[in-house]
Design a protein around this motif. Structure first.
Motif, PDB file in Angstrom:
ATOM      1  N   ARG A 166       0.837  -1.198   0.000  1.00 11.86           N
ATOM      2  CA  ARG A 166       0.000   0.000   0.000  1.00 11.86           C
ATOM      3  C   ARG A 166       0.879   1.259   0.000  1.00 11.86           C
ATOM      4  O   ARG A 166       0.620   2.226  -0.714  1.00 11.86           O
ATOM      5  CB  ARG A 166      -0.927  -0.019   1.205  1.00 11.86           C
ATOM      6  CG  ARG A 166      -2.004   1.065   1.158  1.00 11.86           C
ATOM      7  CD  ARG A 166      -2.948   0.941   2.348  1.00 11.86           C
ATOM      8  NE  ARG A 166      -3.553  -0.385   2.409  1.00 11.86           N
ATOM      9  CZ  ARG A 166      -3.312  -1.269   3.365  1.00 11.86           C
ATOM     10  NH1 ARG A 166      -2.480  -0.980   4.351  1.00 11.86           N
ATOM     11  NH2 ARG A 166      -3.899  -2.442   3.362  1.00 11.86           N
ATOM     12  N   LYS A 219       2.528   1.641  -3.352  1.00 12.19           N
ATOM     13  CA  LYS A 219       1.550   2.123  -4.327  1.00 12.19           C
ATOM     14  C   LYS A 219       1.388   3.635  -4.219  1.00 12.19           C
ATOM     15  O   LYS A 219       1.364   4.357  -5.225  1.00 12.19           O
ATOM     16  CB  LYS A 219       0.206   1.419  -4.107  1.00 12.19           C
ATOM     17  CG  LYS A 219      -0.887   1.900  -5.051  1.00 12.19           C
ATOM     18  CD  LYS A 219      -2.198   1.180  -4.763  1.00 12.19           C
ATOM     19  CE  LYS A 219      -3.287   1.682  -5.703  1.00 12.19           C
ATOM     20  NZ  LYS A 219      -4.588   1.050  -5.437  1.00 12.19           N
ATOM     21  N   SER A 220       1.300   4.116  -2.971  1.00 17.02           N
ATOM     22  CA  SER A 220       1.144   5.552  -2.762  1.00 17.02           C
ATOM     23  C   SER A 220       2.353   6.323  -3.288  1.00 17.02           C
ATOM     24  O   SER A 220       2.216   7.374  -3.904  1.00 17.02           O
ATOM     25  CB  SER A 220       0.922   5.828  -1.271  1.00 17.02           C
ATOM     26  OG  SER A 220       0.836   7.225  -1.022  1.00 17.02           O
ATOM     27  N   GLU A 270       2.247   6.363  -7.148  1.00 17.14           N
ATOM     28  CA  GLU A 270       1.187   7.197  -7.739  1.00 17.14           C
ATOM     29  C   GLU A 270       1.439   8.684  -7.548  1.00 17.14           C
ATOM     30  O   GLU A 270       1.035   9.499  -8.373  1.00 17.14           O
ATOM     31  CB  GLU A 270      -0.166   6.819  -7.128  1.00 17.14           C
ATOM     32  CG  GLU A 270      -0.635   5.438  -7.567  1.00 17.14           C
ATOM     33  CD  GLU A 270      -1.967   5.053  -6.941  1.00 17.14           C
ATOM     34  OE1 GLU A 270      -2.569   4.056  -7.401  1.00 17.14           O
ATOM     35  OE2 GLU A 270      -2.406   5.736  -5.989  1.00 17.14           O
ATOM     36  N   THR A 271       2.124   9.041  -6.458  1.00 18.17           N
ATOM     37  CA  THR A 271       2.353  10.468  -6.198  1.00 18.17           C
ATOM     38  C   THR A 271       3.745  10.929  -6.587  1.00 18.17           C
ATOM     39  O   THR A 271       3.990  12.127  -6.752  1.00 18.17           O
ATOM     40  CB  THR A 271       2.137  10.775  -4.702  1.00 18.17           C
ATOM     41  OG1 THR A 271       3.048   9.988  -3.920  1.00 18.17           O
ATOM     42  CG2 THR A 271       0.714  10.451  -4.288  1.00 18.17           C
ATOM     43  N   LYS A 322      -0.493   6.902 -15.262  1.00 16.41           N
ATOM     44  CA  LYS A 322       0.113   7.040 -13.939  1.00 16.41           C
ATOM     45  C   LYS A 322       0.571   5.661 -13.448  1.00 16.41           C
ATOM     46  O   LYS A 322      -0.133   4.657 -13.637  1.00 16.41           O
ATOM     47  CB  LYS A 322      -0.899   7.619 -12.945  1.00 16.41           C
ATOM     48  CG  LYS A 322      -1.286   9.052 -13.208  1.00 16.41           C
ATOM     49  CD  LYS A 322      -2.253   9.534 -12.136  1.00 16.41           C
ATOM     50  CE  LYS A 322      -2.643  10.989 -12.361  1.00 16.41           C
ATOM     51  NZ  LYS A 322      -3.572  11.491 -11.305  1.00 16.41           N
ATOM     52  N   SER A 326       1.166   2.760 -10.808  1.00 18.80           N
ATOM     53  CA  SER A 326       0.452   2.267  -9.635  1.00 18.80           C
ATOM     54  C   SER A 326       1.011   0.874  -9.285  1.00 18.80           C
ATOM     55  O   SER A 326       1.959   0.402  -9.924  1.00 18.80           O
ATOM     56  CB  SER A 326      -1.048   2.214  -9.916  1.00 18.80           C
ATOM     57  OG  SER A 326      -1.750   1.833  -8.747  1.00 18.80           O
ATOM     58  N   TYR A 337      -0.290  -3.159  -8.131  1.00 19.73           N
ATOM     59  CA  TYR A 337      -1.354  -4.120  -7.880  1.00 19.73           C
ATOM     60  C   TYR A 337      -1.013  -4.845  -6.589  1.00 19.73           C
ATOM     61  O   TYR A 337      -0.127  -5.709  -6.544  1.00 19.73           O
ATOM     62  CB  TYR A 337      -1.470  -5.103  -9.054  1.00 19.73           C
ATOM     63  CG  TYR A 337      -2.606  -6.080  -8.924  1.00 19.73           C
ATOM     64  CD1 TYR A 337      -3.910  -5.634  -8.665  1.00 19.73           C
ATOM     65  CD2 TYR A 337      -2.381  -7.452  -9.051  1.00 19.73           C
ATOM     66  CE1 TYR A 337      -4.950  -6.534  -8.551  1.00 19.73           C
ATOM     67  CE2 TYR A 337      -3.431  -8.356  -8.945  1.00 19.73           C
ATOM     68  CZ  TYR A 337      -4.704  -7.884  -8.690  1.00 19.73           C
ATOM     69  OH  TYR A 337      -5.749  -8.791  -8.569  1.00 19.73           O
ATOM     70  N   GLU A 338      -1.691  -4.449  -5.508  1.00 22.16           N
ATOM     71  CA  GLU A 338      -1.288  -4.884  -4.163  1.00 22.16           C
ATOM     72  C   GLU A 338      -1.359  -6.394  -3.989  1.00 22.16           C
ATOM     73  O   GLU A 338      -0.566  -6.988  -3.244  1.00 22.16           O
ATOM     74  CB  GLU A 338      -2.156  -4.190  -3.117  1.00 22.16           C
ATOM     75  CG  GLU A 338      -2.015  -2.677  -3.106  1.00 22.16           C
ATOM     76  CD  GLU A 338      -2.906  -2.032  -2.060  1.00 22.16           C
ATOM     77  OE1 GLU A 338      -3.151  -2.673  -1.016  1.00 22.16           O
ATOM     78  OE2 GLU A 338      -3.372  -0.896  -2.289  1.00 22.16           O
ATOM     79  N   TYR A 369       4.108  -3.737  -9.856  1.00 22.83           N
ATOM     80  CA  TYR A 369       3.748  -2.362 -10.215  1.00 22.83           C
ATOM     81  C   TYR A 369       3.352  -2.341 -11.688  1.00 22.83           C
ATOM     82  O   TYR A 369       3.824  -3.157 -12.487  1.00 22.83           O
ATOM     83  CB  TYR A 369       4.905  -1.405  -9.894  1.00 22.83           C
ATOM     84  CG  TYR A 369       5.907  -1.176 -10.996  1.00 22.83           C
ATOM     85  CD1 TYR A 369       5.738  -0.129 -11.905  1.00 22.83           C
ATOM     86  CD2 TYR A 369       7.038  -1.976 -11.116  1.00 22.83           C
ATOM     87  CE1 TYR A 369       6.669   0.092 -12.903  1.00 22.83           C
ATOM     88  CE2 TYR A 369       7.977  -1.762 -12.104  1.00 22.83           C
ATOM     89  CZ  TYR A 369       7.785  -0.717 -13.006  1.00 22.83           C
ATOM     90  OH  TYR A 369       8.706  -0.489 -14.004  1.00 22.83           O
ATOM     91  N   ILE A 412      -1.205   2.533 -15.214  1.00 24.93           N
ATOM     92  CA  ILE A 412      -2.636   2.692 -15.514  1.00 24.93           C
ATOM     93  C   ILE A 412      -2.734   3.694 -16.665  1.00 24.93           C
ATOM     94  O   ILE A 412      -2.507   4.895 -16.497  1.00 24.93           O
ATOM     95  CB  ILE A 412      -3.422   3.191 -14.288  1.00 24.93           C
ATOM     96  CG1 ILE A 412      -3.180   2.246 -13.091  1.00 24.93           C
ATOM     97  CG2 ILE A 412      -4.904   3.300 -14.616  1.00 24.93           C
ATOM     98  CD1 ILE A 412      -3.583   0.814 -13.352  1.00 24.93           C
TER      99      ILE A 412
END
Length: 444
Positions: free
Chosen positions: A16, A19-20, A23-24, A84, A86, A88-89, A94, A97
């Motif tokens: 998680r 992923k954050s 994405e950022t 972007k 991301s 896939y948890e 990774y 998208i």
């Protein structure tokens, strides 16, 4: 002994957090690569791998985004995607998208389009406050396009049908291929330098993104923005959008639509013309009636100063004097007759013959004297009357004419009393006692 370190992650929390960060950290990115392992799910989502000669990355493109791509990718196809990163948890993989995809040629152009669009927007070239309004009255339209293209034919056809009065100046320009952007910008600058049009239509017919690309270049955008003449952008079809559309003062969906925007319906113009003609006729009619009324007033004033009118007034005064004179004479005669009758009555009161005879003689004498006096008075009155009549006739123009004189008027109707005022050949009017003749001066 179990460590009490608070930085221990579970697998789920690690994925998680990763992923954050993904994405950022990078945000939206553009990626070029070759399609591999393409799978089109029942849900409509696309799953595939993008690879180059030494690496690969998993990608997913959801149904709502792939519908806008306009094509279905194939295995081995080179594409340009935007998306972007991301993670896939569930598997700890990774992936990218993908939000948009295009074949690599068009994709690079779209990327350049978006970059220039953002740059120009930041500079204020698209701001509504910088848009110039179209003029209310358009008499001359400038067209910047290819002199042999279908767009020019469409524009001219619409203008001829809707508003033939509009004048058109064509600034022929290259609108496709190398040097086309510079050509369009140069024609915009030329039209502004000449300043002979009310506005410009800049555009061309439809085509591919590459065909329309000159209208997505900065040199054209700045030329449109710096133009003092209002510009309508009319590039391609309704679905085509270019940088020129954002910078221009007004966008038309097609070249034909641009022609309709600047032209007025011929029927509407004819209706306006008929309305103006009716107003003009009404104004002319009112003006004419005013002049006729003024003319009638002048005629009445002229009649008041007419010599004939004055002669009629004098004739009426003469008739009034004659009537008063006859009435006075009749009254005097009646008074004398009445006195005579009174005397006779008194004589009858004394009847002795001698007295009567003497009275008769006296009566006869008095009668004779009275008659003589009356005749003398009557003659004197008649003489005075004739004298008055003669004096009136002396000053009467008609009496003067009756003695053989004439009244001469020149061609302007002015009474002439000096022969020197007339020249040989002049036409004159001669008023006689009875009638009037026209003559011409033979000697002077």
């Amino acid at each position: 002994m179990i460590s009490q370190n608070k930085n221990i992650y579970s697998v789920s929390s690690l994925n998680r957090a990763a992923k954050s960060l993904l994405e950022t950290g990078l945000g939206v990115i553009w990626l070029s690569g070759e399609i591999s392992n393409l799978t089109i799910a029942v849900s409509g989502h696309w799953y595939f791998t993008l690879k180059d000669h030494s690496a690969q990355v998993r990608c997913a493109m959801f149904k709502g985004n792939n519908r806008r791509s306009g094509f279905t990718p194939k295995h081995g196809q080179q594409v340009l995607v935007r998306g972007k990163l991301s993670l896939y948890e569930a598997r700890g993989d990774y992936q990218l998208i993908v939000e948009s995809m295009s074949p690599e040629g068009d994709g690079l152009l779209k990327q350049q389009f978006e970059e220039l669009k953002c740059e120009l927007a930041a500079q204020g070239l698209f701001a509504p406050s910088n848009k110039k309004p179209l003029p209310q009255i358009i008499k001359r339209v400038g067209i910047i396009t290819s002199s042999t293209g279908a767009a020019l034919h469409d524009i001219l056809s619409v203008l001829k049908r809707r508003d033939p009065r509009l004048q058109v100046i064509i600034y022929p320009s290259q609108v496709q291929g190398a040097g086309s952007a510079a050509s369009v910008a140069a024609q915009i600058q030329l039209a502004n330098a000449r300043n002979e049009c009310d506005l410009l239509i800049v555009g061309r017919g439809g085509g591919s993104l590459e065909d329309l690309w000159c209208f997505n270049e900065a040199v054209v955008a700045y030329a449109i923005f710096n133009s003092q003449l209002p510009i309508i952008s009319a590039v391609g079809h309704e679905i085509d959008v270019t940088i020129s559309d954002f910078v221009a003062d007004l966008r038309a969906a097609t070249p034909s639509a641009a022609a309709e925007l600047v032209s007025q319906n011929k029927v509407f113009v004819e209706t306006q013309l008929q309305t103006l003609l009716t107003r003009l006729k009404s104004a002319m009619s009112g003006r004419l009636q005013l002049k006729v009324h003024q003319q009638n007033l002048l005629k009445q004033k002229l009649l008041q100063h007419d010599p004939k009118h004055k002669l009629q007034q004098q004739s009426m005064q003469l008739d009034e004097l004659s009537r008063r004179l006859l009435h006075g004479m009749s009254r005097i005669l009646d008074e004398q007759t009445h006195k005579q009758q009174q005397l006779q009555n008194r004589l009858l009161q004394f009847s002795p013959e001698q007295t009567v005879n003497i009275a008769l003689q006296k009566q006869q004498q008095l009668k004779t004297r009275l008659q003589t006096a009356m005749l003398s008075k009557l003659k004197q009155s008649e003489s005075d009357l004739q004298s008055n009549i003669a004096q009136l006739n002396t000053v009467s123009p008609l009496a003067t004419l009756a003695r053989g004189y004439a009244i001469v008027k020149d061609k302007k109707g002015k009474v002439t009393t000096d022969a020197a005022a007339l020249a040989v050949g002049d036409k004159i009017n001669v008023r006689l006692h009875k009638g009037e003749i026209k003559a011409q001066v033979l000697e002077s």
